[in-house]
Motif scaffolding. Structure first.
Motif, PDB file in Angstrom:
ATOM      1  N   ARG A   1       0.814  -1.216   0.000  1.00 26.88           N
ATOM      2  CA  ARG A   1       0.000   0.000   0.000  1.00 26.88           C
ATOM      3  C   ARG A   1       0.845   1.263   0.000  1.00 26.88           C
ATOM      4  O   ARG A   1       0.402   2.315  -0.449  1.00 26.88           O
ATOM      5  CB  ARG A   1      -0.936  -0.003   1.209  1.00 26.88           C
ATOM      6  N   PHE A   2       2.085   1.167   0.547  1.00 31.55           N
ATOM      7  CA  PHE A   2       2.921   2.357   0.690  1.00 31.55           C
ATOM      8  C   PHE A   2       4.292   2.098   0.068  1.00 31.55           C
ATOM      9  O   PHE A   2       4.748   0.948  -0.031  1.00 31.55           O
ATOM     10  CB  PHE A   2       3.068   2.732   2.167  1.00 31.55           C
ATOM     11  N   GLU A   3       4.949   3.166  -0.317  1.00 31.17           N
ATOM     12  CA  GLU A   3       6.214   3.043  -1.028  1.00 31.17           C
ATOM     13  C   GLU A   3       7.311   2.430  -0.159  1.00 31.17           C
ATOM     14  O   GLU A   3       8.130   1.648  -0.644  1.00 31.17           O
ATOM     15  CB  GLU A   3       6.660   4.427  -1.537  1.00 31.17           C
TER      16      GLU A   3
ATOM     17  N   PHE B   1       3.708  -4.507  -6.540  1.00 35.60           N
ATOM     18  CA  PHE B   1       2.778  -3.535  -7.096  1.00 35.60           C
ATOM     19  C   PHE B   1       2.272  -2.622  -5.977  1.00 35.60           C
ATOM     20  O   PHE B   1       1.767  -3.110  -4.966  1.00 35.60           O
ATOM     21  CB  PHE B   1       1.596  -4.238  -7.761  1.00 35.60           C
ATOM     22  N   ASN B   2       2.434  -1.331  -6.169  1.00 32.80           N
ATOM     23  CA  ASN B   2       1.869  -0.363  -5.232  1.00 32.80           C
ATOM     24  C   ASN B   2       0.353  -0.359  -5.417  1.00 32.80           C
ATOM     25  O   ASN B   2      -0.155  -0.013  -6.477  1.00 32.80           O
ATOM     26  CB  ASN B   2       2.446   1.024  -5.498  1.00 32.80           C
TER      27      ASN B   2
ATOM     28  N   ARG C   1       6.850  -1.186  -0.160  1.00 36.69           N
ATOM     29  CA  ARG C   1       7.284  -1.754  -1.446  1.00 36.69           C
ATOM     30  C   ARG C   1       8.788  -1.973  -1.445  1.00 36.69           C
ATOM     31  O   ARG C   1       9.280  -3.024  -1.875  1.00 36.69           O
ATOM     32  CB  ARG C   1       6.870  -0.820  -2.586  1.00 36.69           C
TER      33      ARG C   1
ATOM     34  N   GLY D   1      -4.923   3.333  -9.550  1.00 42.90           N
ATOM     35  CA  GLY D   1      -5.117   4.575 -10.300  1.00 42.90           C
ATOM     36  C   GLY D   1      -4.755   4.413 -11.770  1.00 42.90           C
ATOM     37  O   GLY D   1      -5.466   4.893 -12.655  1.00 42.90           O
ATOM     38  N   SER D   2      -3.653   3.692 -12.051  1.00 42.22           N
ATOM     39  CA  SER D   2      -3.239   3.462 -13.432  1.00 42.22           C
ATOM     40  C   SER D   2      -4.276   2.630 -14.175  1.00 42.22           C
ATOM     41  O   SER D   2      -4.637   2.926 -15.311  1.00 42.22           O
ATOM     42  CB  SER D   2      -1.878   2.755 -13.462  1.00 42.22           C
TER      43      SER D   2
ATOM     44  N   TYR E   1      -2.322   1.374  -4.409  1.00 40.61           N
ATOM     45  CA  TYR E   1      -3.067   2.568  -4.802  1.00 40.61           C
ATOM     46  C   TYR E   1      -2.587   3.102  -6.155  1.00 40.61           C
ATOM     47  O   TYR E   1      -3.387   3.562  -6.973  1.00 40.61           O
ATOM     48  CB  TYR E   1      -2.933   3.648  -3.730  1.00 40.61           C
ATOM     49  N   LYS E   2      -1.279   3.036  -6.403  1.00 41.99           N
ATOM     50  CA  LYS E   2      -0.743   3.541  -7.658  1.00 41.99           C
ATOM     51  C   LYS E   2      -1.247   2.710  -8.834  1.00 41.99           C
ATOM     52  O   LYS E   2      -1.662   3.250  -9.865  1.00 41.99           O
ATOM     53  CB  LYS E   2       0.784   3.506  -7.602  1.00 41.99           C
ATOM     54  N   GLU E   3      -1.209   1.380  -8.691  1.00 43.81           N
ATOM     55  CA  GLU E   3      -1.667   0.504  -9.766  1.00 43.81           C
ATOM     56  C   GLU E   3      -3.172   0.625  -9.981  1.00 43.81           C
ATOM     57  O   GLU E   3      -3.659   0.525 -11.109  1.00 43.81           O
ATOM     58  CB  GLU E   3      -1.298  -0.953  -9.455  1.00 43.81           C
TER      59      GLU E   3
END
Length: 533
Positions: free
Chosen positions: A480-482, A497-498, A485, A504-505, A500-502
């Protein structure tokens, strides 16, 4: 109180220890500084325990309580512990040790009974922090705690002489109220009404049982159990999590206000706290004799190796009856606190300790396996998804459209795995952090493992077990957080895979398809010239 609890909790967390130890220290420090507890502190503590028991019920399955390894181990352990601890107390009395000299056999047995219980608050907190509530050993520990709560209710009825009301048998009719409870939970939606509904059920169950002379906490547990099969049970649990954790701080603080100890009391309490090693040994022997695997027996025994706050209730009743001196109430409060500290320090390292002493512990295993411990091997699987929650299930279904039966799922929640199997999905039950599981699981055909687990530490532990078992394929995980990761990449995971980032993508990519589709299908439009603009 909030200031001191915050500073102590944060200080302990910064040195790598559980914050609850800091909350215990904060209670004693506040008492030492002369701060007087208020009624609101007890209210917060009671709310925390009630919500905790309600959420336990939401995750509990009645069938677990009926298993022989649960009820037989609970009752046998209590009996053996009372005999052994009572003998220890009488031995101390015979050599005229301080505080022991005036204790007779009856009182020694009573103290042993009070300390035979394990702390529901401490155990559940540890299991939740380590993401092990629904594992085999987690469910075993919870089952034992619930059985102990039932024994506690029977004891309080006998000790106080307060029989339940003649209306108490009508509580059995709550089974027929489940459809109504389900409908109310459905109508609550997903916003602020959901946690409020949880409070309503938890406190309503408490008051209903209390009204007919039955321990109110049992009512909160029963109402949670009634709702455990609802599809929103997990969501309801998560909505109450922050409230429960915040209110339970009041419980840990309240222990420190019992009384101020002396050095001799602290020494006596320390000796008693060290006896939890015997408690661990008894649980481990009983669990393995009941044909549980050594790892399950070891982890459940370690989680249960502490003393319960119920011991303080028994001690208070004994002081009122004149069976114990008030000093013993302080000693037991210290012993309970120290047992929390010991368990909280040892349990996070439980998996590493087991790996180191696995061969020695496995000598105590029964050659026979319980049906619940037999490893299932999914056929023809080349991709394995570990963790079949919302993310894992979505990944599983997406892969299944491409790979069909070559994708398999693994989940540590037996009931979730069973439900997915009934739907025809290639899913099996197993704990990915279990070294013994991977010894009996063939990974030679597995090319890719997806770790869809909520906790970073869980993903790291599974990765270690896979590597130790000789797995040579690829490993992917979510975070969930960098900083999480980066920690997972450092542990040897190939792709992280992050979350929230994935998300959003993926959302953007799917949405862009709407534009391309509308551009291809829409008729040509008249374009205005500059004057029209």
């Amino acid at each position: 109180m909030i200031l001191v609890a915050y500073l102590c909790g944060l200080s302990l967390k910064m040195i790598g220890m559980p914050p609850l130890i800091g909350f215990l220290l904060a209670g004693f420090l506040l008492h030492f500084l002369g701060v007087q507890p208020t009624d609101s502190l007890d209210t917060l503590a009671d709310l925390g325990i009630t919500l905790m028991l309600f959420t336990i019920g939401l995750k509990l399955h009645l069938g677990d309580l009926l298993r022989r390894e649960v009820w037989a181990s609970t009752l046998s352990h209590m009996l053996l512990w009372v005999v052994l601890f009572g003998s220890f107390v009488l031995l101390m009395a015979s050599v005229a040790m301080p505080y022991y000299s005036e204790i007779d056999f009856k009182t020694a047995a009573l103290i042993g009974f009070a300390l035979s219980f394990s702390s529901t608050v401490c155990v559940v907190k540890l299991l939740e922090e380590n993401g092990e509530m629904k594992t085999r050993h987690g469910q075993l520990a919870i089952g034992v705690l619930v059985m102990q709560d039932i024994v506690a209710v029977l004891f309080l009825v006998a000790a106080t002489g307060k029989l339940p009301s003649v209306w108490a048998p009508l509580l059995l009719a709550l089974v027929f109220a489940r459809p109504l409870l389900f409908k109310l939970l459905d109508k609550a939606g997903h916003g602020e009404m959901l946690p409020l509904t949880g409070f309503f059920f938890a406190l309503g169950g408490y008051e209903l049982f209390n009204l007919v002379g039955v321990k109110g906490d049992l009512g909160a547990l029963v109402f949670g159990l009634l709702l455990s099969q609802h599809h929103k049970a997990s969501e309801l649990t998560k909505s109450l999590l922050s409230f429960k954790d915040l209110f339970l701080i009041g419980f840990f603080l309240s222990i420190g206000f019992t009384a101020l100890p002396t050095w001799s009391m602290l020494a006596t309490a320390t000796v008693i706290a060290l006896l939890i090693s015997i408690k661990f040994f008894l649980f481990f022997v009983l669990f393995t004799r009941l044909k549980l695997r050594s790892r399950t027996a070891y982890l459940a025994s370690l989680a249960l190796s502490n003393f319960s706050e119920f011991g303080l209730i028994v001690a208070a009743l004994s002081v009122q009856a004149g069976w114990l001196t008030r000093e013993w109430l302080v000693i037991l409060a210290l012993a309970v606190s120290l047992s929390f500290v010991l368990t909280s320090v040892l349990y996070p390292a439980a998996h590493r300790i087991y790996i180191r002493y696995k061969d020695n512990l496995k000598r105590y295993e029964s050659p026979q396996r319980l049906a619940a411990d037999i490893v299932q091997q999914p056929p023809q699987a080349t991709v394995l998804v570990i963790g079949m929650g919302r993310v894992g299930k979505s990944a599983f279904k997406a892969l299944r459209t491409v790979l069909d039966e070559q994708v398999a799922g693994l989940d540590s929640d037996r009931f979730r795995a069973s439900q997915l199997q009934q739907k025809g999905l290639n899913v099996c039950f197993g704990d990915g952090e279990d070294a013994d599981f991977w010894e009996n699981f063939d990974t030679s055909d597995i090319k890719l493992v997806l770790l869809a687990l909520p906790l970073v530490e869980d993903s790291r532990n599974v990765t270690v077990q896979l590597i130790n078992a000789g797995y040579t394929g690829q490993i992917a995980a979510i975070a969930r957080f960098e900083d999480d990761r980066e920690a997972l990449i450092a542990s040897g995971i190939d792709k992280v895979f992050n979350f929230y980032k994935e998300a959003g993508s993926g959302f953007a990519e799917d949405s862009l398809q709407l534009i391309s589709q509308s551009t291809q299908s829409a008729p040509k439009h008249y374009h205005a010239n500059e004057e029209d603009d």
